[in-house]
Design a protein around this motif. Structure first.
Motif, PDB file in Angstrom:
ATOM      1  N   ARG A  59     -27.518  28.791  -1.812  1.00 29.12           N
ATOM      2  CA  ARG A  59     -27.067  28.769  -3.202  1.00 29.12           C
ATOM      3  C   ARG A  59     -25.545  28.805  -3.169  1.00 29.12           C
ATOM      4  NH1 ARG A  59     -29.984  31.710  -7.381  1.00 29.12           N
ATOM      5  NH2 ARG A  59     -30.478  33.204  -5.737  1.00 29.12           N
ATOM      6  N   LEU A  61     -21.906  28.674  -5.158  1.00 25.65           N
ATOM      7  CA  LEU A  61     -21.155  28.820  -6.402  1.00 25.65           C
ATOM      8  C   LEU A  61     -19.795  28.167  -6.229  1.00 25.65           C
ATOM      9  CD1 LEU A  61     -20.551  30.100  -9.210  1.00 25.65           C
ATOM     10  CD2 LEU A  61     -19.806  32.151  -7.973  1.00 25.65           C
ATOM     11  N   THR A  66     -22.875  26.136 -10.181  1.00 33.21           N
ATOM     12  CA  THR A  66     -23.704  26.551  -9.062  1.00 33.21           C
ATOM     13  C   THR A  66     -24.776  25.506  -8.788  1.00 33.21           C
ATOM     14  OG1 THR A  66     -23.362  28.876  -9.656  1.00 33.21           O
ATOM     15  CG2 THR A  66     -25.188  28.403  -8.171  1.00 33.21           C
TER      16      THR A  66
END
Length: 299
Positions: A59, A61, A66
């Motif tokens: 994941r 950002l 994101t």
């Protein structure tokens, strides 16, 4: 069975997730640099007894938002991936409710070409689903033969070296990479050296890398540490200076062997008959740059 080369090609993105943005800029894809990265579970298995695992899932950002990066490493073309990759993407999108980017890394040019044109899913008259991964293969990754360029981005240089293992310039590529690794923190250098070794595997390029590392990064490489540890252990086992000297002599002969330097019988006898560990250590230093066994004894 999953190979070490396969593991290295996707795990390097766990080591430096920001490399994704840097590597894809050459493809005119303006992904911003990450501000924060979270390593996610790679298990995409549902309640049905079908196990599906993506290689690396991150994941990421960024200042622009994101997204989820799914990284798959491919060493050869697998037609089943045209069905499993859409599953990965839709499952991850549903689970995390975030945009998903599929990145496929390969060291095989033919595999890269086939992945760029995966067949759609649907009726021949109507494609219901088309998977469009970003592909990083030999054509997309630069050949890095400049030490300064390699030092500026060690992770990308490692991935590039793995992708170009069959390039006729691989000797220059790996020599430059080893020199660049000497300039960074020893822990990071060791990790990237190991990733390079895993990524190249038992190929001719892998054998070449191990020889280069034994010279360029000898005092920091895993191989060197193992050799010196063996020498120390042998010395402790013997319990006296002669035992330590035997261990260092063994290490010296291993270095010469790794560098493909022929050792005549008289020189081998001189090495094994020497019981002065300090003198043997001096010969080890010379062995790193010697062009012949006789060079060990030239001040």
């Amino acid at each position: 069975m999953v190979s070490s080369q396969h593991e290295a090609m996707h795990r390097i993105f766990q080591t430096d997730p920001g490399m994704f943005a840097r590597a894809t800029r050459a493809l005119d894809l303006p992904f911003p640099d990450p501000l924060e990265v979270e390593l996610l579970s790679v298990d995409l298995t549902t309640i049905e007894p079908i196990e599906r695992r993506v290689d690396t899932l991150l994941r990421i950002l960024t200042a622009a938002g994101t997204f989820i990066l799914a990284v798959e490493a491919q060493r050869s073309y697998d037609p089943d991936k045209s069905a499993t990759w859409p599953y990965y993407v839709t499952y991850v999108h549903t689970k995390y409710e975030l945009p998903v980017v599929l990145l496929v890394v390969t060291d095989d040019a033919a595999t890269a070409r086939r992945i760029r044109t995966l067949p759609p899913i649907g009726h021949p008259f109507h494609a219901t689903l088309v998977i469009h991964p970003i592909v990083l293969g030999p054509a997309e990754l630069p050949v890095i033969t400049d030490a300064e360029t390699a030092a500026d981005d060690i992770p990308l240089a490692v991935l590039s070296a793995i992708a170009h293992a069959d390039d006729p310039r691989i000797d220059e590529i790996l020599t430059v990479l080893a020199k660049a690794m000497k300039q960074i923190d020893s822990g990071d250098g060791d990790n990237f050296a190991d990733l390079t070794e895993f990524g190249l595997g038992d190929s001719p390029a892998g054998d070449l890398w191990r020889k280069i590392v034994s010279v360029e990064m000898f005092y920091r490489s895993k191989t060197a540490n193992q050799l010196w540890a063996a020498a120390r252990d042998e010395g402790r086992t013997e319990g006296h200076a002669e035992g330590l000297a035997e261990g260092v002599a063994h290490t010296l002969l291993l270095i010469l062997d790794r560098r493909d330097i022929e050792v005549p019988d008289d020189i081998r006898a001189r090495i094994t008959d020497t019981h002065d560990a300090d003198l043997l250590a001096a010969w080890v230093d010379r062995a790193l740059t010697a062009t012949s066994a006789a060079d060990l004894f030239v001040d």
